[in-house]
Design a protein around this motif. Structure first.
Motif, PDB file in Angstrom:
ATOM      1  N   SER A 116       0.823  -1.209   0.000  1.00 47.33           N
ATOM      2  CA  SER A 116       0.000   0.000   0.000  1.00 47.33           C
ATOM      3  C   SER A 116       0.854   1.255   0.000  1.00 47.33           C
ATOM      4  O   SER A 116       0.351   2.363  -0.132  1.00 47.33           O
ATOM      5  CB  SER A 116      -0.895   0.014   1.247  1.00 47.33           C
ATOM      6  OG  SER A 116      -0.064   0.033   2.400  1.00 47.33           O
ATOM      7  N   GLY A 117       2.155   1.116   0.175  1.00 43.72           N
ATOM      8  CA  GLY A 117       3.020   2.313   0.259  1.00 43.72           C
ATOM      9  C   GLY A 117       3.045   2.895   1.653  1.00 43.72           C
ATOM     10  O   GLY A 117       3.810   3.812   1.926  1.00 43.72           O
ATOM     11  N   THR A 118       2.205   2.374   2.541  1.00 43.14           N
ATOM     12  CA  THR A 118       2.259   2.805   3.943  1.00 43.14           C
ATOM     13  C   THR A 118       2.233   1.565   4.836  1.00 43.14           C
ATOM     14  O   THR A 118       1.782   0.498   4.421  1.00 43.14           O
ATOM     15  CB  THR A 118       1.054   3.696   4.323  1.00 43.14           C
ATOM     16  OG1 THR A 118      -0.129   2.946   3.995  1.00 43.14           O
ATOM     17  CG2 THR A 118       1.080   5.020   3.592  1.00 43.14           C
ATOM     18  N   LEU A 119       2.755   1.782   6.054  1.00 42.93           N
ATOM     19  CA  LEU A 119       2.719   0.700   7.039  1.00 42.93           C
ATOM     20  C   LEU A 119       1.719   1.060   8.122  1.00 42.93           C
ATOM     21  O   LEU A 119       1.754   2.173   8.637  1.00 42.93           O
ATOM     22  CB  LEU A 119       4.078   0.522   7.707  1.00 42.93           C
ATOM     23  CG  LEU A 119       5.250  -0.014   6.900  1.00 42.93           C
ATOM     24  CD1 LEU A 119       6.440  -0.217   7.842  1.00 42.93           C
ATOM     25  CD2 LEU A 119       4.897  -1.300   6.202  1.00 42.93           C
ATOM     26  N   ASP A 120       0.841   0.114   8.453  1.00 39.36           N
ATOM     27  CA  ASP A 120       0.035   0.354   9.653  1.00 39.36           C
ATOM     28  C   ASP A 120       0.668  -0.404  10.824  1.00 39.36           C
ATOM     29  O   ASP A 120       1.649  -1.136  10.660  1.00 39.36           O
ATOM     30  CB  ASP A 120      -1.424  -0.036   9.421  1.00 39.36           C
ATOM     31  CG  ASP A 120      -1.564  -1.503   9.037  1.00 39.36           C
ATOM     32  OD1 ASP A 120      -0.655  -2.291   9.424  1.00 39.36           O
ATOM     33  OD2 ASP A 120      -2.538  -1.854   8.362  1.00 39.36           O
ATOM     34  N   LEU A 121       0.091  -0.207  11.982  1.00 46.19           N
ATOM     35  CA  LEU A 121       0.716  -0.750  13.197  1.00 46.19           C
ATOM     36  C   LEU A 121       0.858  -2.269  13.123  1.00 46.19           C
ATOM     37  O   LEU A 121       1.864  -2.840  13.518  1.00 46.19           O
ATOM     38  CB  LEU A 121      -0.117  -0.349  14.422  1.00 46.19           C
ATOM     39  CG  LEU A 121       0.593  -0.554  15.760  1.00 46.19           C
ATOM     40  CD1 LEU A 121       1.868   0.262  15.828  1.00 46.19           C
ATOM     41  CD2 LEU A 121      -0.332  -0.202  16.921  1.00 46.19           C
ATOM     42  N   LYS A 122      -0.177  -2.930  12.586  1.00 47.48           N
ATOM     43  CA  LYS A 122      -0.154  -4.392  12.540  1.00 47.48           C
ATOM     44  C   LYS A 122       0.978  -4.888  11.647  1.00 47.48           C
ATOM     45  O   LYS A 122       1.765  -5.765  12.016  1.00 47.48           O
ATOM     46  CB  LYS A 122      -1.510  -4.896  12.019  1.00 47.48           C
ATOM     47  CG  LYS A 122      -1.667  -6.393  12.186  1.00 47.48           C
ATOM     48  CD  LYS A 122      -3.067  -6.833  11.827  1.00 47.48           C
ATOM     49  CE  LYS A 122      -3.050  -8.244  11.249  1.00 47.48           C
ATOM     50  NZ  LYS A 122      -2.570  -8.295   9.855  1.00 47.48           N
ATOM     51  N   GLU A 123       1.035  -4.301  10.462  1.00 52.97           N
ATOM     52  CA  GLU A 123       2.117  -4.689   9.548  1.00 52.97           C
ATOM     53  C   GLU A 123       3.480  -4.485  10.197  1.00 52.97           C
ATOM     54  O   GLU A 123       4.375  -5.313  10.086  1.00 52.97           O
ATOM     55  CB  GLU A 123       2.067  -3.830   8.275  1.00 52.97           C
ATOM     56  CG  GLU A 123       1.005  -4.283   7.295  1.00 52.97           C
ATOM     57  CD  GLU A 123       0.943  -3.371   6.081  1.00 52.97           C
ATOM     58  OE1 GLU A 123       0.718  -3.881   4.978  1.00 52.97           O
ATOM     59  OE2 GLU A 123       1.141  -2.139   6.241  1.00 52.97           O
ATOM     60  N   PHE A 124       3.566  -3.345  10.845  1.00 48.98           N
ATOM     61  CA  PHE A 124       4.849  -3.002  11.439  1.00 48.98           C
ATOM     62  C   PHE A 124       5.242  -3.987  12.536  1.00 48.98           C
ATOM     63  O   PHE A 124       6.384  -4.444  12.607  1.00 48.98           O
ATOM     64  CB  PHE A 124       4.780  -1.586  12.004  1.00 48.98           C
ATOM     65  CG  PHE A 124       6.095  -1.136  12.510  1.00 48.98           C
ATOM     66  CD1 PHE A 124       7.110  -0.830  11.613  1.00 48.98           C
ATOM     67  CD2 PHE A 124       6.351  -1.055  13.863  1.00 48.98           C
ATOM     68  CE1 PHE A 124       8.332  -0.446  12.074  1.00 48.98           C
ATOM     69  CE2 PHE A 124       7.580  -0.669  14.325  1.00 48.98           C
ATOM     70  CZ  PHE A 124       8.581  -0.358  13.434  1.00 48.98           C
ATOM     71  N   GLN A 125       4.250  -4.338  13.360  1.00 48.45           N
ATOM     72  CA  GLN A 125       4.583  -5.214  14.488  1.00 48.45           C
ATOM     73  C   GLN A 125       5.019  -6.597  14.051  1.00 48.45           C
ATOM     74  O   GLN A 125       5.718  -7.289  14.773  1.00 48.45           O
ATOM     75  CB  GLN A 125       3.407  -5.281  15.464  1.00 48.45           C
ATOM     76  CG  GLN A 125       3.519  -4.140  16.455  1.00 48.45           C
ATOM     77  CD  GLN A 125       2.301  -3.991  17.332  1.00 48.45           C
ATOM     78  OE1 GLN A 125       1.261  -4.577  17.031  1.00 48.45           O
ATOM     79  NE2 GLN A 125       2.425  -3.213  18.394  1.00 48.45           N
ATOM     80  N   GLU A 126       4.617  -6.993  12.851  1.00 49.75           N
ATOM     81  CA  GLU A 126       5.035  -8.303  12.364  1.00 49.75           C
ATOM     82  C   GLU A 126       6.542  -8.380  12.095  1.00 49.75           C
ATOM     83  O   GLU A 126       7.129  -9.459  12.140  1.00 49.75           O
ATOM     84  CB  GLU A 126       4.260  -8.684  11.102  1.00 49.75           C
ATOM     85  CG  GLU A 126       2.954  -9.380  11.462  1.00 49.75           C
ATOM     86  CD  GLU A 126       2.070  -9.607  10.254  1.00 49.75           C
ATOM     87  OE1 GLU A 126       2.582  -9.482   9.127  1.00 49.75           O
ATOM     88  OE2 GLU A 126       0.875  -9.873  10.456  1.00 49.75           O
ATOM     89  N   VAL A 127       7.139  -7.251  11.752  1.00 51.04           N
ATOM     90  CA  VAL A 127       8.589  -7.289  11.446  1.00 51.04           C
ATOM     91  C   VAL A 127       9.466  -6.710  12.549  1.00 51.04           C
ATOM     92  O   VAL A 127      10.684  -6.826  12.508  1.00 51.04           O
ATOM     93  CB  VAL A 127       8.922  -6.553  10.121  1.00 51.04           C
ATOM     94  CG1 VAL A 127       8.237  -7.227   8.952  1.00 51.04           C
ATOM     95  CG2 VAL A 127       8.576  -5.074  10.211  1.00 51.04           C
ATOM     96  N   VAL A 128       8.818  -6.102  13.549  1.00 50.63           N
ATOM     97  CA  VAL A 128       9.632  -5.330  14.498  1.00 50.63           C
ATOM     98  C   VAL A 128      10.673  -6.194  15.231  1.00 50.63           C
ATOM     99  O   VAL A 128      11.819  -5.787  15.390  1.00 50.63           O
ATOM    100  CB  VAL A 128       8.731  -4.551  15.483  1.00 50.63           C
ATOM    101  CG1 VAL A 128       7.971  -5.499  16.393  1.00 50.63           C
ATOM    102  CG2 VAL A 128       9.548  -3.572  16.292  1.00 50.63           C
ATOM    103  N   ASP A 129      10.313  -7.400  15.622  1.00 54.36           N
ATOM    104  CA  ASP A 129      11.280  -8.256  16.337  1.00 54.36           C
ATOM    105  C   ASP A 129      12.461  -8.611  15.438  1.00 54.36           C
ATOM    106  O   ASP A 129      13.614  -8.647  15.886  1.00 54.36           O
ATOM    107  CB  ASP A 129      10.597  -9.548  16.794  1.00 54.36           C
ATOM    108  CG  ASP A 129       9.653  -9.276  17.965  1.00 54.36           C
ATOM    109  OD1 ASP A 129       9.797  -8.180  18.564  1.00 54.36           O
ATOM    110  OD2 ASP A 129       8.809 -10.134  18.259  1.00 54.36           O
ATOM    111  N   ASP A 130      12.139  -8.855  14.164  1.00 49.21           N
ATOM    112  CA  ASP A 130      13.219  -9.193  13.243  1.00 49.21           C
ATOM    113  C   ASP A 130      14.152  -8.006  13.031  1.00 49.21           C
ATOM    114  O   ASP A 130      15.368  -8.172  12.942  1.00 49.21           O
ATOM    115  CB  ASP A 130      12.637  -9.648  11.903  1.00 49.21           C
ATOM    116  CG  ASP A 130      11.919 -10.988  12.045  1.00 49.21           C
ATOM    117  OD1 ASP A 130      12.576 -11.940  12.514  1.00 49.21           O
ATOM    118  OD2 ASP A 130      10.715 -11.060  11.719  1.00 49.21           O
ATOM    119  N   VAL A 131      13.567  -6.825  12.947  1.00 46.77           N
ATOM    120  CA  VAL A 131      14.403  -5.630  12.783  1.00 46.77           C
ATOM    121  C   VAL A 131      15.340  -5.471  13.974  1.00 46.77           C
ATOM    122  O   VAL A 131      16.544  -5.250  13.817  1.00 46.77           O
ATOM    123  CB  VAL A 131      13.520  -4.369  12.616  1.00 46.77           C
ATOM    124  CG1 VAL A 131      14.364  -3.093  12.726  1.00 46.77           C
ATOM    125  CG2 VAL A 131      12.794  -4.415  11.291  1.00 46.77           C
TER     126      VAL A 131
END
Lengths: 580, 580
Positions: free
Chosen positions: B396-411
C-alpha cells in the motif's frame, strides 16, 4: 612483619617438639652428583663473639650453594663484615633438580633468595649478584663483575678486599673433553638446566606429533639418551619414564609407542657407589620399565643427531640416533678455580687442596669448601716420628701404655683414618693394635719406634676423598661457620688436638665428615636408600621416607610448603605439559 | 582415572549448587587490553548433531586463545573432524598476566595444555603445535610450519584442507611504528613476556645494588616507565608498586629510595574507557603511591637508555632516562592476518571484517573471531527500503501498526543498534519512535517510507565496534560453537531473523555481545569495577570480588587450585625475588 611472625610461629612448633625435628632431620641423597645434608647446628654451645666496637674483620664468601649458604646460615655475623658474591641471587635445593625436569616439582619451589636468608642475620651481611673472575691471594683482593648480560649498560666490575676468604664456588659438569657434549648435550647442574630440559621434552613430543614427520625421524627424536649411571642420571631416567607413562602418553597417544629411554654407563653397573642390592634392584626395575640400560658403553662423540659410544665388550664404536642427551657424568673444576690453583701452585689437581681445617694449603686466611675443594688428609706415616717423640716424654726411646694413652685421643682426632681402620679391623682401641704388633701379647705394652711404625703402617690405606655431595658441602659450611663464631674464644682456649709438629694445641678440632646415607629415587613411587651401617631400604615406604626428609631439609618454610603442595598437585592433577 | 574422578567430583559440587556457580560467574576485566568473560553456555537447549556414519566435515581452528578455546570447549565435536593449529600448546588466562610479571601468581598457574582441553572432547580433535603462515581461501587450504627453533632438525612444513575455517589468531602489540619500541621495550601479551619482565625487574634491583654504580646510573635504571594508561598498563604499574614496597624494599634497602614508576598516557586521563569516578580514584591513588602519571605525553622514540615523549601542552620533546619500558598501547593485526586481508581484498583495515554471524565477508565457510576480527554491523539506513517493502505486505506504500509489528522483532534482532538507540532515548519500543515522528500522535499509526526513514535515521549512530577483549572473544567462540553444534537442525528450522534482502529467514540468530562489566586492579588490595548499568564499585571489597570471579573463570580445576594457592602463598610468604 607478617612473614616473620609466621616463620617464627612455625619455627617455634619445631623447637617446642625437638623430637619432631629429629624424626625428620635425618640424612638424604642425590642431585648434582651424589648429595646429602648435614644438620645445620652440629655444635650446641656456641658463644657470641663480642668484639664490641673494635674493627670488624672482613669476610668475603664466594658462592651461594650448599657450602656457602650453610656457612652463612650458621655464622653469627655480628663479629664480621660479610660480603657474599654469587652469580645467582638464590640458593637452589639441588637434590630436587631431577624432579624439576619433568614438572613433578616447580623450579621456583626449590629456590630461596640469598637476600632473604642473609636478611635474618642483620645488616653486616651484604650480597652482590656477580661472578668472581679473579682471586688475588697476595694482595687479599677478589675481582668481580656483574653476571648480567642485559641492555642496562656495560658489565660492572669491582673488587673487594678481605681478611678472610671463603671459596665455595662449586664445580661444573665434567665433559672429559668429549667432542660435541657442550654443543649438543643437556646438563643438570643449575635450575635453568632443569627448565630447559622440561621445555625440550615437551618440544620433542609436540614435534613428533606433526604430520610431516617420517617414522624414522619420530623414532630418532623420541630416543632420550642419559649418559652416566650415577644417582642424577638414574633419577632423571626414572622421572622421565614416569612423566611419559603417567602424563604424556594420554595426551600424545599417536607417539607414545615410539618413546625410548637409553641409559649409557661406562662401568659395569649403574649406581655403582651403592650397595649391590640397590644396583640389582635398580637394574631389574629399569628392565621391567623398558629403560634400556647399556653398561660398558663409553661415549666418544656427540653430534647433532647421533651419539657415538665405544662398547667395552667388542671395542667397536656404535652410533645411536637421539633426540635429547642428558650428560651427567660427575663434576670438574670451574675455570676461575683452575686459574686460582695455578696461581698458588696447585696444578694437576681437580679441586683446591685444603688441610683438615678447610684452609687452602699455604694460606691461613683462605678457606675452600664444597665441590671446589678437597680435604688433603695428612698421613700418619709422614708424622710417625714426631708423634712418637711427642709421646715419649721421658725420651726413653720406647713408649709405655701410660705415655701412649696420653696422646691416643689426639692421634685419633688428628688422623681420622686411624679410627676407620680400627673399626674395619673390629678393634676396640689403639692398644689392641699395638698389642697385636707385639709377639707376646701378655707382656705389658712397651713399644719402640719401629714397632710403632709397623703397627700403624696400614692405617693410611683407609684415607678416602670425600664425595662431591651436598651433604659434605653443607657439613663443611656449618663447621667453618662454627670456627668463625668461636675464633677468639678458641684462640685463648684451643680445643683441637696436640700439634705434633709444633707446640701447644690446634685452635679447632679438624673437620670430620659424618655420612648419613643416601637415596636413589627409581620412579614409580619407589626409592632405594643406603643408610649408615650397611642398612639398605628399597620400595614404596622408602619413597615416603624420601618425601619427609626432603621436605624437612628444604631451606625455608616457603619452599617446604611449595614443594609439598607441588607433590600433592602432581598426585591429583598430574604434571603440566604446557611449553613455557 | 584419578584426574577425572577428582574433576568430576568437583564439577558435581558446582552442578548441584547452581546458585554457587551463578554467584561466581558474573563478569570481569583487564589483561591484554581490556578483557572479560562470557558464560561458556549461552544457549541451554543444545542438540547433538547425529550425522551418524556420513562423512564428517573438516574444521580447522587457528589459534588457542580465548576465542579458539571457548569455541573448542563448547563444540560438540562428534559431527566434525577438528584440526587445531597454534604456535602455543597451551591456553593462557591472559587477565592474570600482569600478576605474573611480579610473581603474585606463577606463570604455570594460569596455563592449561590444549591437549588436556581437547582430550575431553574425544578423538575427533587433533592438535598441532605450529604456526599458520598462509591461508589459501581459494583452494580451502592452510599452510603451517613448526614453531620450534631447536636443533631437532629443520622446520617442518605441512598443510591442511578444510571445509570450515575458524580464524582466531589474536593480535599483537601495536607499536604505531614508534622507533626503538621493538628493540628496547617489553610487551605484555604472552606468558613469556611476563616471565621476562619478572626477571628484568629483579635484574635491575640486583644491578642497582652493585658497588660500582654511580648515583645517576642507579636513578636511571630504577626508573620503570609504563607507556599506555589502559587497564594493562595501570595494573602493571600497580603490581610493580606493590612488589617494590611489599617485598623488594626490605631485601634491597640501599636502593629502594631510588625507585620511580612513571606512567605515560597520550590522552587526558588514564583508564579513559572507564567511568570518570574510576579514573579520578585511580589517578589520586597513584599520586598518593608516588606513581608519576604523565598525561598528554606521546612517546616518539625509545633508545637504549632514554625514552622521548612529545608533551601536548608545550609541544616540546622531553627525554626520560629509564631502566625498563613496558609498552601497552593496545593491539594491531598480525602479519599473517594482514596477508590474508590483502588476499581477500580487505586492505586498510586493522582486523578481518565479518558479518554478524562471524563469517568473513564474502566467504560462507571462513569464520574470524576474537582480536583478529571485527564485526561489520549492517546499517539500518542501507536496508531501509527493503525493510519497508518487506513489511508492507499489502504493497500500500504505507505501514500500519499491525504490519509493522510483524517485522519489528526481526528488525531489532538484525540491527541491534535499534535497541541501543531506544534504550538511550528511554523509549519502550519502536512504536514510540514512530509515533514521535508523527506530528499528531493521537492518530492511528500509519507511516510512509519517508516518515519511516526519518524515524530511524539516527539509530545507526549507536553502532560501535566491539572492544578487543577476552570477554568478546570468549562469547564469540561459544556462539560459533553453538552454531556449529546445530548446523543441521537450523538448516531445517532456521531460527534467525527475516532476510530482508532475500527470502526466508537467516539460519542462526546473529552474534550479540553481552557486556558484563570490567575490572581495573589498582594495587594495595584495591580494585575498581565498572558493572553493567553504570554501577561503579571501588575498594577492598571489589578486590575480593575480583579474586572470586577470576578464580571461578579459570579454565580448569588445576589452574583454579594453583592460582588460589598462589594468592595464599603471596599473603603468607610474599613474592619470590629469585632470578629464575
Amino acid at each position: 612483619m607478617r612473614v616473620y611472625s609466621f616463620y617464627e610461629r612455625a619455627s617455634r612448633v619445631f623447637n617446642e617438639y625437638p623430637s619432631l625435628s629429629k624424626l625428620l632431620v635425618l640424612f638424604t641423597a642425590s642431585g648434582g652428583g651424589i648429595v646429602a645434608f648435614s644438620d645445620a647446628k652440629p655444635f650446641q654451645n656456641v658463644y657470641a663473639n663480642s668484639q664490641g666496637n673494635t674493627q670488624r674483620k672482613k669476610v668475603v664468601v664466594l658462592g651461594t650453594g650448599w657450602a656457602g649458604i650453610s656457612f652463612l646460615k650458621s655464622l653469627k655475623s655480628s663479629s664480621y663484615d660479610v660480603q657474599v658474591v654469587s652469580p645467582r641471587n638464590y640458593f637452589a635445593f639441588t637434590p630436587l633438580l631431577p624432579s624439576v625436569t619433568c614438572g613433578t616439582v616447580e623450579a621456583r619451589s626449590i629456590v630461596e633468595p640469598v637476600r632473604k636468608i642473609t636478611e635474618k642475620k642483620g645488616s653486616n651481611i651484604q650480597f652482590e649478584e656477580a661472578e668472581c673472575y679473579k682471586i688475588d691471594a697476595k694482595n687479599k683482593k677478589v675481582y668481580c663483575r656483574s653476571s648480567q648480560d642485559t641492555n642496562l649498560g656495560g658489565r660492572e666490575e669491582f673488587s673487594f678486599d678481605y681478611d678472610y676468604l671463603v671459596i665455595a664456588m662449586g664445580g661444573r659438569s665434567n665433559t672429559f673433553n668429549t667432542p660435541g657434549v657442550v654443543e649438543y648435550a643437556h646438563f643438570l647442574k643449575e635450575v635453568e638446566d632443569a627448565q630447559r630440559i622440561r621445555q625440550t621434552v615437551v618440544d620433542i613430543f609436540e614435534r613428533a606429533s606433526l604430520p610431516s614427520l617420517s617414522e624414522e625421524e619420530k623414532k630418532r627424536i623420541l630416543n632420550f639418551v642419559v649418559v652416566g649411571g650415577g644417582p642424577t642420571g638414574v633419577e632423571f631416567a626414572a622421572e622421565l619414564h614416569d612423566f611419559v607413562h603417567e602424563d604424556l602418553s594420554r595426551l600424545y597417544p599417536t607417539v607414545k609407542d615410539y618413546v625410548k629411554i637409553t641409559l649409557l654407563e661406562a662401568g659395569d653397573h649403574i649406581l655403582n657407589m651403592f650397595d649391590k642390592r640397590i644396583t640389582d634392584f635398580a637394574e631389574s626395575k629399569f628392565q621391567r620399565d623398558g629403560i634400556d640400560v647399556k653398561t660398558g658403553s663409553m661415549v666418544v662423540k656427540v653430534s647433532e643427531k647421533e651419539i657415538s659410544t665405544k662398547e667395552r665388550g667388542t671395542g667397536k664404536v656404535v652410533s645411536i640416533p637421539y633426540g635429547m642427551v642428558l650428560w651427567s657424568t660427575g663434576i670438574g673444576p670451574r675455570p676461575e678455580i683452575v686459574d686460582f690453583m695455578k696461581q698458588i701452585g696447585q696444578t694437576n689437581r681437580r679441586a683446591i687442596a685444603t688441610d683438615e681445617w678447610l684452609r687452602v694449603e699455604g694460606f691461613g686466611n683462605i678457606y675452600a669448601l664444597g665441590d671446589c675443594a678437597t680435604v688433603n688428609q695428612r698421613k700418619v706415616m709422614e708424622d710417625i716420628a714426631v708423634i712418637f717423640s711427642k709421646a715419649d716424654k721421658e725420651k726413653s726411646g720406647t713408649l709405655d701404655l701410660k705415655e701412649f694413652q696420653e696422646v691416643v685421643d689426639d692421634v685419633i682426632e688428628r688422623y681420622p683414618q686411624v679410627e676407620i681402620y680400627l673399626k674395619k679391623k673390629q678393634m676396640k682401641n689403639i692398644s689392641a693394635l699395638l698389642m697385636k704388633s707385639q709377639e707376646n701379647s701378655q707382656k705389658p705394652i712397651v713399644v719402640d719406634i719401629e714397632t710403632f711404625k709397623s703397627a700403624l703402617s696400614e692405617v693410611d690405606s683407609q684415607m678416602k676423598n670425600l664425595p662431591a655431595t651436598a651433604q659434605v658441602a653443607a657439613q663443611q659450611g656449618a663447621y667453618l661457620a662454627n670456627c668463625f663464631n668461636r675464633m677468639e674464644e678458641c684462640e685463648n682456649y684451643p680445643e683441637g688436638p696436640l700439634r705434633f709438629r709444633g707446640t701447644g694445641r690446634h685452635r679447632f678440632r679438624p673437620f670430620r665428615y659424618k655420612h648419613f646415607g643416601q637415596f636413589a629415587p627409581l620412579g614409580g613411587e619407589q626409592t632405594a636408600a643406603q643408610l649408615p651401617g650397611d642398612f639398605v631400604s628399597i620400595g614404596y615406604s622408602t619413597q615416603w621416607l624420601w618425601y619427609s626428609i626432603y621436605a624437612s631439609k628444604l631451606v625455608s618454610w616457603r619452599t617446604r610448603v611449595l614443594v609439598v603442595s607441588d607433590w600433592g598437585r602432581r598426585f591429583i592433577f598430574g604434571r603440566d605439559s604446557s611449553r613455557i
